[in-house]
Design a protein around this motif. Structure first.
Motif, PDB file in Angstrom:
ATOM      1  N   CYS A  18       9.007  -4.097  -5.530  1.00  0.00           N
ATOM      2  CA  CYS A  18       9.836  -4.169  -4.328  1.00  0.00           C
ATOM      3  C   CYS A  18       9.012  -4.800  -3.199  1.00  0.00           C
ATOM      4  CB  CYS A  18      10.298  -2.773  -3.925  1.00  0.00           C
ATOM      5  SG  CYS A  18      11.430  -2.798  -2.547  1.00  0.00           S
ATOM      6  N   ILE A  19       9.600  -5.758  -2.493  1.00  0.00           N
ATOM      7  CA  ILE A  19       8.869  -6.460  -1.443  1.00  0.00           C
ATOM      8  C   ILE A  19       9.343  -6.098  -0.038  1.00  0.00           C
ATOM      9  CG2 ILE A  19       8.191  -8.372  -2.914  1.00  0.00           C
ATOM     10  CD1 ILE A  19      10.506  -9.993  -1.724  1.00  0.00           C
ATOM     11  N   ARG A  57       5.847   9.056  -5.650  1.00  0.00           N
ATOM     12  CA  ARG A  57       7.319   9.031  -5.675  1.00  0.00           C
ATOM     13  C   ARG A  57       7.839   7.626  -5.938  1.00  0.00           C
ATOM     14  NH1 ARG A  57       8.797  11.104   0.045  1.00  0.00           N
ATOM     15  NH2 ARG A  57       7.038   9.730   0.433  1.00  0.00           N
ATOM     16  N   TYR A  58       7.063   6.623  -5.568  1.00  0.00           N
ATOM     17  CA  TYR A  58       7.525   5.241  -5.645  1.00  0.00           C
ATOM     18  C   TYR A  58       6.812   4.404  -6.715  1.00  0.00           C
ATOM     19  CZ  TYR A  58       9.118   6.784  -1.084  1.00  0.00           C
ATOM     20  OH  TYR A  58       9.683   7.492  -0.070  1.00  0.00           O
ATOM     21  N   MET A  59       5.572   4.751  -6.988  1.00  0.00           N
ATOM     22  CA  MET A  59       4.791   3.991  -7.961  1.00  0.00           C
ATOM     23  C   MET A  59       4.929   4.662  -9.316  1.00  0.00           C
ATOM     24  SD  MET A  59       2.934   1.383  -8.214  1.00  0.00           S
ATOM     25  CE  MET A  59       1.803   0.672  -9.368  1.00  0.00           C
ATOM     26  N   PRO A  60       5.242   3.981 -10.359  1.00  0.00           N
ATOM     27  CA  PRO A  60       5.356   2.532 -10.519  1.00  0.00           C
ATOM     28  C   PRO A  60       6.791   2.017 -10.387  1.00  0.00           C
ATOM     29  CG  PRO A  60       5.370   3.518 -12.678  1.00  0.00           C
ATOM     30  CD  PRO A  60       5.272   4.663 -11.676  1.00  0.00           C
ATOM     31  N   GLU A 111       0.826  -1.215   0.000  1.00  0.00           N
ATOM     32  CA  GLU A 111       0.000   0.000   0.000  1.00  0.00           C
ATOM     33  C   GLU A 111       0.859   1.264   0.000  1.00  0.00           C
ATOM     34  OE1 GLU A 111      -3.684   1.835  -0.208  1.00  0.00           O
ATOM     35  OE2 GLU A 111      -3.264  -0.310  -0.256  1.00  0.00           O
ATOM     36  N   GLU A 112       1.969   1.229   0.735  1.00  0.00           N
ATOM     37  CA  GLU A 112       2.856   2.394   0.813  1.00  0.00           C
ATOM     38  C   GLU A 112       3.458   2.743  -0.545  1.00  0.00           C
ATOM     39  OE1 GLU A 112       2.184   0.652   4.647  1.00  0.00           O
ATOM     40  OE2 GLU A 112       2.908  -0.242   2.800  1.00  0.00           O
ATOM     41  N   ILE A 113       3.654   1.755  -1.380  1.00  0.00           N
ATOM     42  CA  ILE A 113       4.172   1.982  -2.730  1.00  0.00           C
ATOM     43  C   ILE A 113       3.033   2.415  -3.646  1.00  0.00           C
ATOM     44  CG2 ILE A 113       5.292   0.889  -4.730  1.00  0.00           C
ATOM     45  CD1 ILE A 113       7.162   1.019  -2.351  1.00  0.00           C
ATOM     46  N   LEU A 114       1.939   1.686  -3.567  1.00  0.00           N
ATOM     47  CA  LEU A 114       0.792   1.892  -4.452  1.00  0.00           C
ATOM     48  C   LEU A 114       0.225   3.305  -4.367  1.00  0.00           C
ATOM     49  CD1 LEU A 114      -0.847   0.145  -6.425  1.00  0.00           C
ATOM     50  CD2 LEU A 114      -2.366  -0.425  -4.528  1.00  0.00           C
ATOM     51  N   THR A 115       0.242   3.901  -3.186  1.00  0.00           N
ATOM     52  CA  THR A 115      -0.411   5.200  -2.977  1.00  0.00           C
ATOM     53  C   THR A 115       0.537   6.393  -3.001  1.00  0.00           C
ATOM     54  OG1 THR A 115      -0.238   4.934  -0.583  1.00  0.00           O
ATOM     55  CG2 THR A 115      -2.275   4.162  -1.639  1.00  0.00           C
ATOM     56  N   ASP A 116       1.801   6.180  -3.323  1.00  0.00           N
ATOM     57  CA  ASP A 116       2.763   7.281  -3.305  1.00  0.00           C
ATOM     58  C   ASP A 116       3.400   7.438  -4.689  1.00  0.00           C
ATOM     59  OD1 ASP A 116       4.945   9.050  -2.839  1.00  0.00           O
ATOM     60  OD2 ASP A 116       5.068   8.390  -0.759  1.00  0.00           O
TER      61      ASP A 116
END
Length: 158
Positions: A33-34, A25-28, A18-23
Motif C-alpha cells: 500500500c502506498i 496489524r498492517y505488516m505484511p 515505516e508505519e506499515i513495516l513496524t506495525d
C-alpha cells in the motif's frame, strides 16, 4: 501548485512505509500500500447565479477536492475546483485518465486505499461494501465479525 509542490518523495514507491513495516496489524497485509485517496467538501463563496451546481448534500456551496496522502500524512496529490455535486468516482476517473494532471499512479503490484465511493480497479483497494468500516462504529459497538469486517477495520484505521 499540485504539479510542482504536492508530489511523492519517491515517485517509484519502492520502499515499504515505516508505519506499515513496524506495525504487526498492517505488516505484511498492507506492505504494498502506498497511500490513501479520498474526497472532501470545502465550503466556498460563489456568486448566487453560479451556486446551484456547487450545492451538494451539505446544503451549502462546496467544492469537492480529491487528495492522496502517504503514510507520513503528507499530501502527494490534490485536485480542486470540482463542484460540490460531483461524485468522488467521477473526479477520480477524470483525474487518473488525464495525463496533464500528473497523478502519481501506483506501479504494478502497489495500490492506494480508497473508500466505497471509488471503483474497485487494479491499483486501488476499496472497502467491502455493505460491511461496517467507520472506526467509531467499531469503538462503540461489537468487535468485527468475519474476515470482511476485520479487513474494513484495518483498512479504515490506516
Amino acid at each position: 501548485m499540485a504539479m510542482d509542490i504536492i508530489k511523492p518523495r519517491d515517485s517509484d514507491f519502492r520502499d515499504i512505509p515505516e508505519e506499515i513495516l513496524t506495525d504487526s496489524r498492517y505488516m505484511p497485509h498492507f506492505k504494498d500500500c502506498i497511500g490513501a485517496i479520498d474526497g472532501t467538501h470545502i465550503p466556498i463563496s460563489i456568486s448566487p447565479e453560479d451556486q446551484i451546481s456547487y450545492i451538494g448534500r451539505k446544503g451549502i456551496p462546496t467544492q469537492n477536492v480529491m487528495a492522496a496522502c502517504d503514510f507520513n500524512m503528507q499530501f502527494i496529490f490534490a485536485v480542486a475546483g470540482w463542484e460540490g455535486t460531483a461524485h468522488d468516482s467521477r473526479i477520480f476517473q477524470k483525474t487518473i485518465r488525464d495525463p496533464a494532471l500528473n497523478f502519481p499512479k501506483p506501479p504494478k503490484g502497489k495500490y492506494y486505499l480508497v473508500d466505497a465511493g471509488y471503483p474497485q480497479i487494479s491499483g486501488y483497494l476499496r472497502l467491502y461494501k455493505g460491511e461496517r468500516y467507520h472506526i467509531p462504529d467499531f469503538r462503540r459497538g461489537r468487535q468485527p465479525t468475519g474476515p470482511r469486517e476485520v479487513f474494513n477495520q484495518a483498512h479504515s484505521s490506516l
